[in-house]
Motif scaffolding. Structure first.
Motif, mmCIF file in Angstrom:
data_model
loop_
_atom_site.group_PDB
_atom_site.id
_atom_site.type_symbol
_atom_site.label_atom_id
_atom_site.label_comp_id
_atom_site.label_asym_id
_atom_site.label_seq_id
_atom_site.Cartn_x
_atom_site.Cartn_y
_atom_site.Cartn_z
ATOM 1 N N LYS A 63 -41.950 49.992 -18.868
ATOM 2 C CA LYS A 63 -41.193 50.275 -17.648
ATOM 3 C C LYS A 63 -40.307 49.082 -17.310
ATOM 4 C CE LYS A 63 -43.412 51.951 -14.140
ATOM 5 N NZ LYS A 63 -42.602 53.182 -13.949
ATOM 6 N N GLY A 64 -39.320 49.310 -16.429
ATOM 7 C CA GLY A 64 -38.474 48.178 -16.091
ATOM 8 C C GLY A 64 -37.493 48.429 -14.973
ATOM 9 N N THR A 65 -36.728 47.383 -14.664
ATOM 10 C CA THR A 65 -35.687 47.438 -13.636
ATOM 11 C C THR A 65 -34.461 46.665 -14.111
ATOM 12 O OG1 THR A 65 -36.539 45.455 -12.511
ATOM 13 C CG2 THR A 65 -37.335 47.597 -11.719
ATOM 14 N N ILE A 66 -33.301 47.061 -13.589
ATOM 15 C CA ILE A 66 -32.046 46.349 -13.824
ATOM 16 C C ILE A 66 -31.475 45.954 -12.466
ATOM 17 C CG2 ILE A 66 -29.722 46.456 -14.791
ATOM 18 C CD1 ILE A 66 -30.730 48.597 -16.721
ATOM 19 N N ASN A 67 -31.238 44.659 -12.253
ATOM 20 C CA ASN A 67 -30.707 44.154 -10.990
ATOM 21 C C ASN A 67 -29.420 43.379 -11.228
ATOM 22 O OD1 ASN A 67 -32.736 44.476 -8.560
ATOM 23 N ND2 ASN A 67 -33.984 44.074 -10.378
ATOM 24 N N THR A 68 -28.581 43.314 -10.207
ATOM 25 C CA THR A 68 -27.359 42.516 -10.287
ATOM 26 C C THR A 68 -27.167 41.694 -9.025
ATOM 27 O OG1 THR A 68 -26.013 44.306 -9.368
ATOM 28 C CG2 THR A 68 -26.106 44.158 -11.762
ATOM 29 N N ILE A 69 -26.492 40.570 -9.194
ATOM 30 C CA ILE A 69 -26.006 39.771 -8.074
ATOM 31 C C ILE A 69 -24.530 39.499 -8.354
ATOM 32 C CG2 ILE A 69 -26.177 37.600 -6.806
ATOM 33 C CD1 ILE A 69 -29.099 37.446 -7.643
ATOM 34 N N ILE A 70 -23.659 39.888 -7.410
ATOM 35 C CA ILE A 70 -22.214 39.704 -7.572
ATOM 36 C C ILE A 70 -21.733 38.670 -6.566
ATOM 37 C CG2 ILE A 70 -19.963 40.834 -7.682
ATOM 38 C CD1 ILE A 70 -21.973 41.897 -9.700
ATOM 39 N N ASP A 71 -21.109 37.598 -7.067
ATOM 40 C CA ASP A 71 -20.565 36.542 -6.212
ATOM 41 C C ASP A 71 -19.054 36.499 -6.418
ATOM 42 O OD1 ASP A 71 -20.250 34.388 -4.538
ATOM 43 O OD2 ASP A 71 -20.947 32.900 -5.993
ATOM 44 N N THR A 72 -18.301 36.847 -5.365
ATOM 45 C CA THR A 72 -16.850 36.967 -5.475
ATOM 46 C C THR A 72 -16.144 36.013 -4.522
ATOM 47 O OG1 THR A 72 -17.057 39.316 -6.045
ATOM 48 C CG2 THR A 72 -14.886 38.555 -5.340
ATOM 49 N N SER A 73 -15.102 35.371 -5.038
ATOM 50 C CA SER A 73 -14.248 34.522 -4.210
ATOM 51 C C SER A 73 -12.823 34.660 -4.711
ATOM 52 C CB SER A 73 -14.703 33.057 -4.288
ATOM 53 O OG SER A 73 -13.837 32.229 -3.524
ATOM 54 N N GLY A 74 -11.961 35.304 -3.889
ATOM 55 C CA GLY A 74 -10.571 35.524 -4.296
ATOM 56 C C GLY A 74 -10.501 36.361 -5.546
ATOM 57 N N SER A 75 -9.844 35.854 -6.574
ATOM 58 C CA SER A 75 -9.684 36.593 -7.824
ATOM 59 C C SER A 75 -10.752 36.236 -8.853
ATOM 60 C CB SER A 75 -8.297 36.307 -8.420
ATOM 61 O OG SER A 75 -8.152 34.928 -8.712
ATOM 62 N N SER A 76 -11.720 35.429 -8.452
ATOM 63 C CA SER A 76 -12.787 35.017 -9.366
ATOM 64 C C SER A 76 -14.104 35.679 -8.966
ATOM 65 C CB SER A 76 -12.949 33.493 -9.359
ATOM 66 O OG SER A 76 -11.760 32.858 -9.783
ATOM 67 N N GLN A 77 -14.906 35.950 -9.970
ATOM 68 C CA GLN A 77 -16.166 36.630 -9.717
ATOM 69 C C GLN A 77 -17.200 36.240 -10.772
ATOM 70 O OE1 GLN A 77 -16.901 41.035 -10.532
ATOM 71 N NE2 GLN A 77 -16.629 41.066 -8.320
ATOM 72 N N VAL A 78 -18.428 36.013 -10.311
ATOM 73 C CA VAL A 78 -19.562 35.792 -11.203
ATOM 74 C C VAL A 78 -20.473 37.004 -11.093
ATOM 75 C CG1 VAL A 78 -21.587 34.398 -11.715
ATOM 76 C CG2 VAL A 78 -19.452 33.278 -11.049
ATOM 77 N N ARG A 79 -20.739 37.643 -12.220
ATOM 78 C CA ARG A 79 -21.587 38.826 -12.272
ATOM 79 C C ARG A 79 -22.870 38.445 -12.998
ATOM 80 N NH1 ARG A 79 -18.288 43.184 -11.044
ATOM 81 N NH2 ARG A 79 -19.868 44.658 -11.778
ATOM 82 N N TYR A 80 -23.988 38.563 -12.300
ATOM 83 C CA TYR A 80 -25.294 38.172 -12.822
ATOM 84 C C TYR A 80 -26.172 39.408 -12.965
ATOM 85 C CZ TYR A 80 -30.016 36.147 -12.784
ATOM 86 O OH TYR A 80 -31.315 35.828 -13.066
ATOM 87 N N TYR A 81 -26.697 39.603 -14.168
ATOM 88 C CA TYR A 81 -27.578 40.745 -14.439
ATOM 89 C C TYR A 81 -28.957 40.232 -14.838
ATOM 90 C CZ TYR A 81 -23.241 43.418 -14.720
ATOM 91 O OH TYR A 81 -22.030 43.997 -14.434
ATOM 92 N N GLN A 82 -29.983 40.890 -14.327
ATOM 93 C CA GLN A 82 -31.352 40.557 -14.704
ATOM 94 C C GLN A 82 -32.103 41.835 -15.047
ATOM 95 O OE1 GLN A 82 -33.553 37.494 -12.557
ATOM 96 N NE2 GLN A 82 -35.323 38.851 -12.457
ATOM 97 N N VAL A 83 -32.618 41.880 -16.269
ATOM 98 C CA VAL A 83 -33.392 43.030 -16.738
ATOM 99 C C VAL A 83 -34.842 42.585 -16.896
ATOM 100 C CG1 VAL A 83 -33.669 44.769 -18.537
ATOM 101 C CG2 VAL A 83 -31.379 43.933 -17.956
ATOM 102 N N ILE A 105 -44.729 54.664 -25.067
ATOM 103 C CA ILE A 105 -43.792 55.579 -24.421
ATOM 104 C C ILE A 105 -42.939 54.785 -23.445
ATOM 105 C CG2 ILE A 105 -45.460 56.183 -22.601
ATOM 106 C CD1 ILE A 105 -44.232 58.971 -22.559
ATOM 107 N N VAL A 106 -41.662 55.107 -23.360
ATOM 108 C CA VAL A 106 -40.784 54.463 -22.389
ATOM 109 C C VAL A 106 -40.850 55.246 -21.082
ATOM 110 C CG1 VAL A 106 -38.402 53.915 -21.771
ATOM 111 C CG2 VAL A 106 -39.212 53.440 -24.064
ATOM 112 N N GLY A 107 -41.266 54.570 -20.033
ATOM 113 C CA GLY A 107 -41.308 55.189 -18.716
ATOM 114 C C GLY A 107 -39.976 55.035 -18.004
ATOM 115 N N GLU A 108 -40.024 54.920 -16.699
ATOM 116 C CA GLU A 108 -38.806 54.857 -15.895
ATOM 117 C C GLU A 108 -38.232 53.448 -15.888
ATOM 118 O OE1 GLU A 108 -37.257 56.748 -11.690
ATOM 119 O OE2 GLU A 108 -39.330 56.067 -11.847
ATOM 120 N N VAL A 109 -36.951 53.348 -16.133
ATOM 121 C CA VAL A 109 -36.213 52.093 -15.974
ATOM 122 C C VAL A 109 -35.270 52.291 -14.797
ATOM 123 C CG1 VAL A 109 -34.645 50.440 -17.024
ATOM 124 C CG2 VAL A 109 -36.393 51.530 -18.428
#
Length: 207
Positions: free
Chosen positions: A156-176, A83-87
């Motif tokens: 069960k699981g979690t979804i996390n993000t880390i956003i690193d922004t500088s000017g018009s550039s951005q790195v978007r990091y996702y961890q599941v 069964i899939v619990g809470e994500v």
């Protein structure tokens, strides 16, 4: 003559203005282009349907390839019921968790190696239907209470993000992170992790 020329110029100017207005309105109209649902199309760099599908498929392939599955099947002589619990969405952006869990359910069921048990919300509706059958359905077609298959494992699981922004550039990091837990003894049978990293560059980046 000057009056006629002035009126002609006025009519010409009005006609040009109307033409420009019509073109402007036409240019503002909505344009729709149909796409293949499997086509990858990143617009903002945020979590999207492609991320959901690829992450769920890859992680389910991993969990199904581990030793716990053949060991359970050999010991219990049956497919494990999952069964899939809470994500939990612990990120700083909107993530449609329902779509993600649906992708996981589909991948599990289609593998043919797992029995999949209805979720908590789904079970409530089904139980209400059984109660109704007890009163209204013919005995030959009535589905009795107390015959449900109990789940062996919860995912069960979690979804996390880390956003690193500088000017018009951005790195978007996702961890599941996903964990498969035995309901018999709370043992963590499998832990999976998937990371996604996107570099986004555009003018006037605002979040």
């Amino acid at each position: 003559m000057m009056g006629c020329s002035f009126r002609a110029n006025s009519r010409l100017a009005l006609a040009l203005a109307v033409s420009v207005l019509v073109l402007s309105i036409a240019g503002c109209g909505t344009s729709v282009e149909r796409m293949d649902t499997a086509e990858v199309k990143d617009l903002s760099g945020a979590w999207n349907d492609t991320d959901s599908r690829l992450v769920s498929e890859e992680m389910i392939q991993d969990v199904l390839s581990r030793d716990w599955l053949p060991e359970f099947t050999r010991t219990h002589k049956k497919k494990p019921a999952v069964i899939v619990g809470e994500v939990l969405n612990l990120s700083n952006e909107h993530v449609n968790v329902n779509t993600f869990t649906a992708d996981m359910e589909r991948a599990l069921i289609n593998s043919g190696k797992i029995q999949f048990v209805a979720s908590k919300g789904e079970r409530g509706e089904i139980r209400e239907e059984r109660k109704d059958q007890d009163i209204n359905a013919a005995e030959a077609t009535r589905k009795p209470m107390g015959q449900e298959i109990g789940a062996d494992y919860m995912l069960k699981g979690t979804i996390n993000t880390i956003i690193d922004t500088s000017g018009s550039s951005q790195v978007r990091y996702y961890q599941v992170d996903l964990t498969l837990i035995s309901l018999a003894d709370n043992v963590k049978t499998w832990i999976g992790q998937k990371k996604i990293k996107k570099f986004v560059k555009r003018g006037n980046l605002r979040y």
